[in-house]
Design an enzyme around this catalytic site. Structure first.
Site, PDB file in Angstrom:
ATOM      1  N   GLU A  94      16.239  -1.622  67.842  1.00  0.00           N
ATOM      2  CA  GLU A  94      16.774  -3.352  68.825  1.00  0.00           C
ATOM      3  C   GLU A  94      17.731  -4.599  67.594  1.00  0.00           C
ATOM      4  O   GLU A  94      18.129  -4.070  67.099  1.00  0.00           O
ATOM      5  CB  GLU A  94      15.568  -3.724  68.779  1.00  0.00           C
ATOM      6  N   CYS A 347       9.376  -9.782  66.909  1.00  0.00           N
ATOM      7  CA  CYS A 347      10.188  -7.976  66.179  1.00  0.00           C
ATOM      8  C   CYS A 347       9.275  -6.742  66.400  1.00  0.00           C
ATOM      9  O   CYS A 347       8.389  -6.872  66.672  1.00  0.00           O
ATOM     10  CB  CYS A 347      10.610  -8.172  64.742  1.00  0.00           C
TER      11      CYS A 347
HETATM   12  N1  SAH Z   1      11.235  -7.651  56.597  1.00  0.00           N
HETATM   13  C1  SAH Z   1      12.309  -8.508  57.009  1.00  0.00           C
HETATM   14  C2  SAH Z   1      13.062  -8.672  57.874  1.00  0.00           C
HETATM   15  C3  SAH Z   1      12.891  -8.573  59.101  1.00  0.00           C
HETATM   16  S1  SAH Z   1      11.043  -9.825  59.427  1.00  0.00           S
HETATM   17  C4  SAH Z   1      11.446  -9.312  56.475  1.00  0.00           C
HETATM   18  O1  SAH Z   1       9.856  -9.162  56.611  1.00  0.00           O
HETATM   19  O2  SAH Z   1      11.684 -10.631  55.605  1.00  0.00           O
HETATM   20  C5  SAH Z   1      11.480 -11.124  59.938  1.00  0.00           C
HETATM   21  C6  SAH Z   1      11.318 -12.436  59.982  1.00  0.00           C
HETATM   22  O3  SAH Z   1      10.999 -11.944  61.195  1.00  0.00           O
HETATM   23  C7  SAH Z   1      10.318 -12.199  59.100  1.00  0.00           C
HETATM   24  O4  SAH Z   1       9.751 -14.181  58.448  1.00  0.00           O
HETATM   25  C8  SAH Z   1       8.847 -11.944  59.341  1.00  0.00           C
HETATM   26  O5  SAH Z   1       8.017 -12.434  58.927  1.00  0.00           O
HETATM   27  C9  SAH Z   1       8.822 -12.086  61.007  1.00  0.00           C
HETATM   28  N2  SAH Z   1       8.235 -11.883  62.007  1.00  0.00           N
HETATM   29  C10 SAH Z   1       8.576 -10.231  62.769  1.00  0.00           C
HETATM   30  N3  SAH Z   1       6.858 -10.575  63.269  1.00  0.00           N
HETATM   31  C11 SAH Z   1       6.660 -11.208  63.947  1.00  0.00           C
HETATM   32  C12 SAH Z   1       6.211 -12.839  64.622  1.00  0.00           C
HETATM   33  N4  SAH Z   1       5.514 -11.274  65.478  1.00  0.00           N
HETATM   34  N5  SAH Z   1       6.168 -13.585  65.174  1.00  0.00           N
HETATM   35  C13 SAH Z   1       6.886 -14.079  64.029  1.00  0.00           C
HETATM   36  N6  SAH Z   1       7.259 -14.087  62.947  1.00  0.00           N
HETATM   37  C14 SAH Z   1       7.543 -12.818  62.614  1.00  0.00           C
HETATM   38 FE1  SF4 Z   2       8.709  -4.288  58.186  1.00  0.00          FE
HETATM   39 FE2  SF4 Z   2       6.716  -6.796  57.117  1.00  0.00          FE
HETATM   40 FE3  SF4 Z   2       9.361  -7.099  57.601  1.00  0.00          FE
HETATM   41 FE4  SF4 Z   2       7.692  -6.860  59.551  1.00  0.00          FE
HETATM   42  S1  SF4 Z   2       7.650  -8.935  58.519  1.00  0.00           S
HETATM   43  S2  SF4 Z   2       9.653  -6.178  59.821  1.00  0.00           S
HETATM   44  S3  SF4 Z   2       7.048  -5.059  58.772  1.00  0.00           S
HETATM   45  S4  SF4 Z   2       8.763  -6.123  55.639  1.00  0.00           S
END
Ligand code: SAH
Ligand code: SF4
Length: 357
Positions: A94, A347
Site C-alpha cells: 500500500e 499500516c
Molecule cells: N517499519 C518502520 C516504518 C513503518 S511503520 C517503523 O516501524 O518505524 C511506521 C510507524 O507506524 C511506526 O512508528 C509504527 O510503530 C507505526 N504503526 C504501525 N502500526 C500501527 C498501528 N496499528 N497504530 C499506530 N501506529 C502504528
Molecule cells: Fe515492521 Fe514493526 Fe514497522 Fe510494522 S511497526 S512495519 S512490524 S518495523
C-alpha cells in the site's frame, strides 16, 4: 522481454531493461529518460519527444511503471487516499496520500511487501516479509501519486511536498533500494532531503552504516521506540537487540553531533497502547531517556486498532496526560494526526484485505 541475466524475475530494474534493449544509449539519453518519467504530462514512451523515434520504439518493451493500481480508497473527509498497488510479480502493498496543508500532499510510501520485524501491534508485522521492494517500486509510488493528482480536476495545482517512509516494511532492512529511490527523487523532483522522513524500528547495524556512508542523503530520521524498558520493548518489538536502548542512545548522540543540526534532530515515535506503555510512570521514564539522546522530539501515535490484536486505543484525555508530562519535562511533543480512519487504516491493513479477496 527481460534481460537474459535476470530473465526469471519480474523485478528487473527499469535501467536494466533499458540497458538490455538499447545498449548503445548515451548517458545524456538516460538522463532525458529519467526526467521524462517525472514529468506528469508524459505518460508513455511514445510521448517522450526529447528522444528520437527509433529509441522510443526500442523502449516500447520497457515497463513504463513498475506498480499498478489494484484498489483505491478515499476517506470521507477527502483528505486521505490509500492505494493498494500491485507489482509485476503480482504482490500487493500500500501507498497513501495525505493532505498536509492546502494543495500540499504527503505521500506515505512502503519499502517492503510485509515486514520481518513482527511488532506485535502492527498489521504489516503480522504478515511476515514477502520481499523488499525494488528501488523502482519505491520511487514509482511518487510517480503514481503525481499522475493521480494531475488527473484530479478538483485538486488542480496540488503537489507532493513531503515523503514519509511509514507504509509497509522496515526501510533500513532495504537500505540500498531506499537510498537509490531517494536519490532519484532528489534529482528529479523539487522535494529536498529535509522533506523526506525515514521511520525505522532501529536496525542498529544499518543506523551505524548511514553515519559513515558518504552518499547517505540527509533525510530526517524517526525512530520507533514504543518503550524505554528493554524487556518491555522486546515484548512489543521482538527484534530488539541486546542492550538496544543504551546502544541507540549512544548512536543518537553521535548522529546529533555529525548529521544533526538546528533544523534536524532525530524524532522518537511512541505508539501508545493503553495500559501497556502509557502510564504517567512510562511518560517520566521516556522523558529521562530522550534527555540522554541529544534530541527532545517525541511523536506520540495513538494506536490504530488492528483486528485480532489484544490492544486498546487510549482515550484522548489519557494521551493528553501523557503528553503533558513530556512537555513539563522539556520535550517537544507532537501527536500524529489520525487521518483516514474510515478507510482503515493502520499500516498494512488495506493491502492485507485486498490480498484476501
Ligand atoms: N517499519 C518502520 C516504518 C513503518 S511503520 C517503523 O516501524 O518505524 C511506521 C510507524 O507506524 C511506526 O512508528 C509504527 O510503530 C507505526 N504503526 C504501525 N502500526 C500501527 C498501528 N496499528 N497504530 C499506530 N501506529 C502504528
Ligand atoms: Fe515492521 Fe514493526 Fe514497522 Fe510494522 S511497526 S512495519 S512490524 S518495523
Amino acid at each position: 522481454m527481460a534481460p537474459a541475466s535476470t530473465a526469471n524475475t519480474d523485478t528487473t530494474s527499469r535501467a536494466d531493461y533499458i540497458r538490455a534493449l538499447a545498449p548503445q544509449l548515451a548517458s545524456y539519453r538516460l538522463k532525458q529518460i529519467e526526467a521524462a518519467l517525472y514529468d506528469s504530462h508524459i505518460r508513455a514512451w511514445a510521448d517522450v519527444t526529447t528522444l528520437p523515434l527509433d529509441v522510443r520504439g526500442a523502449l516500447g518493451a520497457v515497463p513504463w511503471m513498475s506498480v499498478a493500481e489494484a484498489a483505491l480508497l478515499r476517506s470521507r473527509a477527502g483528505d486521505t487516499f490509500k492505494a493498494a498497488l500491485s507489482t509485476a510479480d503480482g504482490l500487493l502493498f500500500e501507498s497513501v496520500l495525505m493532505a498536509n496543508r492546502r494543495g500540499q500532499w504527503t505521500i506515505c510510501v512502503s519499502s517492503q511487501v510485509g515486514c520481518a520485524m513482527g511488532c506485535t501491534f502492527c498489521a504489516t508485522g503480522a504478515m511476515g516479509l514477502t520481499r523488499s521492494l525494488t528501488a523502482d517500486e519505491i520511487a514509482d509510488q511518487y510517480r503514481f501519486w503525481m499522475y493521480w493528482l494531475a488527473d484530479q480536476p478538483a485538486m488542480e495545482g496540488g503537489r507532493i511536498s513531503n515523503v514519509v517512509f511509514m507504509g509497509m516494511g522496515e526501510p533500513l532492512a532495504n537500505y540500498a533500494n531506499v537510498k537509490e529511490a531517494i536519490a532519484t527523487w532528489l534529482r528529479e523532483t523539487d522535494i529536498g532531503a529535509t522533506r523526506i522522513t525515514i521511520s525505522t524500528v532501529g536496525v542498529l547495524p544499518q543506523l551505524e552504516r548511514l553515519l559513515t556512508d558518504p552518499t547517505w542523503p540527509h533525510v530526517r530520521i524517526a525512530i520507533s521506540l514504543h518503550s524505554v524498558n528493554e524487556e518491555q520493548r522486546r515484548a512489543i518489538v521482538p527484534t530488539t537487540a541486546p542492550r538496544f536502548l543504551e546502544r541507540l542512545a549512544d548512536w543518537a548522540r553521535r548522529y546529533e553531533r555529525t548529521l544533526g543540526n538546528r533544523r534536524h534532530h532525530v524524532t522518537y515515535e511512541y505508539t501508545l497502547l493503553e495500559g501497556v506503555n502509557d502510564t504517567p510512570e512510562h511518560a517520566r521514564e521516556l522523558a529521562t531517556y530522550i534527555g540522554k539522546t541529544g534530541s527532545s522530539k517525541i511523536n506520540v501515535i495513538p494506536w490504530n486498532p488492528v483486528a485480532g490484536k489484544p490492544f486498546v486505543r487510549a482515550q484522548q484525555e489519557r494521551i493528553d496526560a501523557f503528553k503533558r508530562i513530556l512537555l513539563n519535562a522539556g520535550c517537544t511533543v507532537t501527536q500524529r494526526k489520525t487521518m483516514g480512519d474510515d478507510i482503515a487504516a493502520a499500516c498494512g491493513q488495506l493491502a492485507t484485505t485486498e490480498a484476501k479477496r
